[in-house]
Design a protein around this motif. Structure first.
Motif, mmCIF file in Angstrom:
data_model
loop_
_atom_site.group_PDB
_atom_site.id
_atom_site.type_symbol
_atom_site.label_atom_id
_atom_site.label_comp_id
_atom_site.label_asym_id
_atom_site.label_seq_id
_atom_site.Cartn_x
_atom_site.Cartn_y
_atom_site.Cartn_z
ATOM 1 N N TYR A 148 0.822 -1.198 0.000
ATOM 2 C CA TYR A 148 0.000 0.000 0.000
ATOM 3 C C TYR A 148 0.863 1.258 0.000
ATOM 4 O O TYR A 148 0.640 2.179 0.784
ATOM 5 N N GLU A 149 1.836 1.267 -0.870
ATOM 6 C CA GLU A 149 2.671 2.457 -1.030
ATOM 7 C C GLU A 149 3.325 2.351 -2.397
ATOM 8 O O GLU A 149 3.319 1.299 -3.032
ATOM 9 N N ALA B 87 -11.177 13.087 5.509
ATOM 10 C CA ALA B 87 -9.865 12.468 5.299
ATOM 11 C C ALA B 87 -10.023 10.975 5.062
ATOM 12 O O ALA B 87 -9.328 10.385 4.225
ATOM 13 N N THR B 88 -10.937 10.344 5.780
ATOM 14 C CA THR B 88 -11.173 8.913 5.625
ATOM 15 C C THR B 88 -11.783 8.627 4.264
ATOM 16 O O THR B 88 -11.382 7.688 3.566
ATOM 17 N N GLU B 89 -12.753 9.445 3.878
ATOM 18 C CA GLU B 89 -13.396 9.251 2.573
ATOM 19 C C GLU B 89 -12.383 9.428 1.438
ATOM 20 O O GLU B 89 -12.429 8.717 0.428
ATOM 21 N N GLU C 130 -9.109 8.782 1.593
ATOM 22 C CA GLU C 130 -8.270 7.583 1.543
ATOM 23 C C GLU C 130 -9.011 6.454 0.837
ATOM 24 O O GLU C 130 -8.431 5.727 0.030
ATOM 25 N N ALA C 131 -10.279 6.308 1.158
ATOM 26 C CA ALA C 131 -11.085 5.252 0.533
ATOM 27 C C ALA C 131 -11.093 5.418 -0.984
ATOM 28 O O ALA C 131 -10.842 4.464 -1.728
ATOM 29 N N ARG D 33 -9.026 7.039 -2.833
ATOM 30 C CA ARG D 33 -7.683 6.905 -3.391
ATOM 31 C C ARG D 33 -7.337 5.443 -3.658
ATOM 32 O O ARG D 33 -6.831 5.088 -4.716
ATOM 33 N N PHE D 34 -7.639 4.578 -2.707
ATOM 34 C CA PHE D 34 -7.296 3.174 -2.898
ATOM 35 C C PHE D 34 -8.179 2.499 -3.918
ATOM 36 O O PHE D 34 -7.731 1.619 -4.653
ATOM 37 N N LEU D 35 -9.430 2.913 -4.006
ATOM 38 C CA LEU D 35 -10.287 2.353 -5.059
ATOM 39 C C LEU D 35 -9.714 2.716 -6.423
ATOM 40 O O LEU D 35 -9.699 1.901 -7.342
ATOM 41 N N TYR E 101 -6.510 3.497 -7.166
ATOM 42 C CA TYR E 101 -5.256 2.785 -7.429
ATOM 43 C C TYR E 101 -5.486 1.299 -7.664
ATOM 44 O O TYR E 101 -4.768 0.657 -8.426
ATOM 45 N N ASP E 102 -6.509 0.745 -7.010
ATOM 46 C CA ASP E 102 -6.830 -0.666 -7.247
ATOM 47 C C ASP E 102 -7.232 -0.859 -8.706
ATOM 48 O O ASP E 102 -6.795 -1.801 -9.369
ATOM 49 N N ALA F 248 -16.422 1.770 -9.694
ATOM 50 C CA ALA F 248 -16.387 1.995 -8.245
ATOM 51 C C ALA F 248 -15.499 3.189 -7.920
ATOM 52 O O ALA F 248 -15.855 4.049 -7.105
#
Lengths: 390, 368
Positions: free
Chosen positions: B3-4, B275-277, B279-280, B282-284, B286-287, B304
């Motif tokens: 995750y980086e 901030a949490t939203e 991050e969510a 961002r990872f979707l 990058y996935d 998504a």
């Protein structure tokens, strides 16, 4: 950036899933129902199998009865626990909290006495922190432990204590120095619940689970039951509470609930319209699925960090916050989609989705406060994550 | 699992960030809002010189790197809100030429694009059609002449040529490359909330060059749109990250009632949720990019990612601006630059309702 699991991780996941598929027999499911009817979330039959598998203590070093497996494997296991709705009878508090606490700051004698017991599933602990006047402000707790010769005398009361009626010991937070600033006067004890002066009374929750109030009236405990250092209890507690929050169990739970919802949607028709064709239903489900996939990432990011030896801070709170709020949304939206049938309890012919969502209405609010309120988690994200001033 | 960023991705991030700091300061971003061409030529040339215009394109066409590398750049483009027709030219334009062009076309057309001397835009939507290609009204004949009305063309002001999507007499999808100066093509530039201009194209038997055999266009277009959707989601995440950082910094320094407003719980909780939203989302994103880079199906993940990015426009954007109180809507304050672009991002390169429908449909089919 890479989101692939290794072949070993995939294989472990498959092994765990096959285990639960196999072991969740009719007999086991019936025992789960029987226990739940008495207010207990447990299943001794299944716990026995889990103890045999060694997975409950999988992260412990081999010399403590563990398998020396990684945080990551534990995360994979927990996801399956959530998906298969496995009753957490033993490992949350007994293994996860007390077992880890003993490993980190137990005395050699305590480790020798309790760890093998914990690993073999022969002892149950309950967690005794919360008091009627000390919830989020846990450090203000008032249960007193007064030194008396080689013993301590404990007086006070605890509330919201799960499993105290089933447990052998209580992992108890007390105040040993009332003169010190509140965080610096706390101590931890492992108290035998059969000790004279201990009284356990039921405290029922609307999800049908029995919690307890536990009263201590001059309960005499030996000094050997002090866990960690005198007056350093707060620092011990906050260390172990950090280990407890993994989050992948929620991922499995979300998936189970969403599959249940999808199953209903795929078959239901209302007022002539197939729910599966209703755009509003599809959009609502779509948003929940997007949020559930995001949750998977937020949780596995924590698992990845721990596997790399990086200490997660705001990341744990973010995953937990998101998971808890998502749990509310899944139930809330599903309940709307289910219509009037959603309110009917499991067991009646009108009940739908096995009464899962009716149950969640009575269960989901717990997610907002159990293990710390969502407000506290937002504080952690804000102050430790975003460095906003206190 | 990681995750980086890896080293290459870190390097791209660093290089891009420095480049945009130098070549696209916000003062210049503001100026460009008044320019119909809507981009910074010097920046575009630098991107070309750094090889960034060939990211994730086939090596045979002069490309380098994979889609994750492109993803990192896209996020940085967003962070800096750098005006650059990157998604239009590289992800969509070059992507379609690489997928559909003959060897001769690729040889002739890709070079100038990667060299930075030719910019592209793709015209897909029409007044009544955004996602259902089978309803497109623009017609393309076998000689490459196109007629019809196209709308919402991003980077139309910067484009030297347009890839127009239409249908043949037989109903097949077709794509034709039309020069911006071609007779029969009129481009009206329509200013938007984001401070840029979208093209409204009127085509009357404009002569272009056909790309690809009729049967191949649908798949290639679908794939290119998935990649564009992902790049767009990443760019949106970058914009949102900048916006949130500005809001958090302001909350730390703005004093009212004798204390920084960032000490008030209402703001702390709101910022924590945002901030949490972020991050969510961002990872979707990058996935989805990782799936493209590793050759896995990515369409549902792209949807998504798009939904999550659009959510940032709906919540993080206005709430970040609101942290500034009245200054949040002041022209002189930079936050409004991010706010307006984040809003537009909700409705570009995708439609939330369509994306939600596909995500749900995919899951329902699996569970049936």
């Amino acid at each position: 950036m890479d989101f692939a699991f290794t072949p070993e991780q995939d294989a472990f996941r498959l092994e765990v899933e096959q285990f639960f598929e196999r072991e969740l027999t009719l007999e086991v499911r019936e025992e789960i129902e029987r226990e739940l009817a008495q207010g207990n979330i447990r299943c001794p039959l299944l716990e026995r199998k889990l103890i045999e598998s060694g997975w409950l203590t999988m992260q412990w070093p081999v010399e403590y009865g563990g398998l020396g497996r990684s945080h990551f494997d534990s995360a994979i296991f927990n996801e399956a626990v959530g998906y298969y709705d496995v009753p957490d009878g033993l490992w949350g508090i007994t293994v996860g909290l007390v077992g880890n606490a003993l490993r980190v700051f137990g005395s050699p004698e305590q480790k020798e006495k309790y760890l093998p017991w914990i690993a073999s599933g022969d002892v149950i602990f309950s967690q005794g922190f919360t008091e009627p006047e000390a919830g989020s402000d846990l450090a203000s707790l008032q249960t007193r432990a007064v030194a008396d010769g080689d013993d301590f005398l404990i007086t006070g009361s605890k509330v919201f204590i799960g499993r105290a009626h089933l447990a052998d010991y209580i992992y108890l937070a007390t105040r040993t120095d009332p003169a010190a600033p509140k965080h610096r006067g706390l101590s931890l004890f492992l108290v035998d619940l059969k000790t004279p002066g201990v009284e356990v009374r039921p405290f029922w929750l609307i999800n049908g689970v029995r919690y307890n109030q536990v009263f201590f009236d001059n309960v005499r405990v030996p000094r050997s039951s002090l866990l960690g250092e005198l007056n350093r209890g707060w620092y011990h507690m906050t260390t172990t509470l950090d280990i407890e929050r993994s989050g992948t169990r929620s991922i499995g739970e979300h998936r189970r609930l969403l599959e249940g919802l999808a199953g209903y949607i795929n078959h239901a028709k209302r007022d002539g319209v197939r729910l599966a064709d209703d755009p509003l239903v599809r959009h609502t489900l779509g948003q929940l699925l997007v949020d559930a996939e995001a949750a998977r990432h937020l949780s596995y990011r924590v698992a990845w960090m721990q596997s790399e030896g990086i200490i997660p801070n705001k990341e744990t709170s973010m995953a937990s916050l998101w998971n808890r709020l998502l749990a509310q949304r899944i139930t809330n939206e599903a309940f709307r989609i289910l219509g009037p049938a959603g309110q009917v309890k499991k067991g009646s012919s009108s009940a739908v989705a096995e009464g899962k969502f009716e149950y969640q209405l009575r269960n989901q609010l717990n997610r907002l406060h159990a293990g710390g309120t969502v407000e506290v988690q937002r504080q952690v994200i804000a102050t430790r994550g975003l460095a906003l001033p206190r | 699992m990681r995750y980086e960023f890896n080293e290459t991705q870190q390097m791209i991030q660093r290089t891009a960030r420095e480049l945009f700091e130098q070549q696209a300061p916000l003062k210049l971003v503001r100026e460009i809002e008044t320019q119909p061409h809507g981009h910074i030529p010097a920046l575009w040339q630098q991107l070309a010189d750094l090889g960034m215009l060939g990211l994730a394109l086939p090596e045979a066409d002069g490309g380098t790197g994979d889609f994750l590398d492109l993803a990192v750049l896209a996020e940085e483009l967003g962070r800096a809100i750098a005006p650059a027709p990157f998604i239009s030219t590289v992800v969509l334009g070059s992507g379609l030429i690489a997928a559909l062009g003959t060897a001769e076309q690729r040889e002739r057309l890709m070079g100038p694009v990667l060299a930075g001397s030719r910019r592209l835009a793709v015209a897909l939507a029409e007044p009544e059609v955004v996602e259902n290609f089978d309803l497109l009204a623009a017609t393309i004949d076998s000689a490459g002449r196109v007629s019809g009305d196209k709308r919402f063309v991003e980077d139309a002001g910067a484009a030297d040529a347009f890839l127009i999507v239409g249908r043949t007499d037989g109903g097949d999808l077709a794509i034709v490359l039309v020069d911006a100066q071609a007779p029969g093509l009129t481009v009206a530039l329509e200013p938007t909330v984001a401070g840029d201009r979208l093209g409204a194209l009127t085509l009357d038997q404009a002569q272009g060059e056909l790309l690809g055999r009729p049967g191949a266009v649908r798949q290639a277009l679908g794939d290119a749109l998935v990649r564009a959707r992902i790049a767009h989601a990443l760019r949106t995440v970058g914009m949102a990250a900048s916006a949130l950082e500005r809001a958090v910094d302001y909350a730390k320094t703005r004093v009212q009632f004798g204390r920084p407003i960032g000490t008030f719980q209402a703001l702390q909780h709101r910022l924590a949720d945002l901030a949490t939203e972020l991050e969510a989302a961002r990872f979707l994103a990058y996935d989805a990019a990782w799936r493209v880079a590793t050759g896995q199906p990515a369409a549902i993940s792209a949807d998504a990612a798009f939904v999550a990015a659009a959510g940032l426009g709906q919540r993080l954007a206005p709430e970040s601006a609101h942290i500034f109180g009245g200054y949040g809507v002041a022209v002189e304050n930079d936050i409004q630059l991010f706010y307006r672009r984040l809003r537009a991002a909700e409705v570009r390169n995708g439609v939330v309702t369509g994306a939600l429908d596909r995500v749900a449909g995919d899951f329902l089919a699996q569970q049936a």
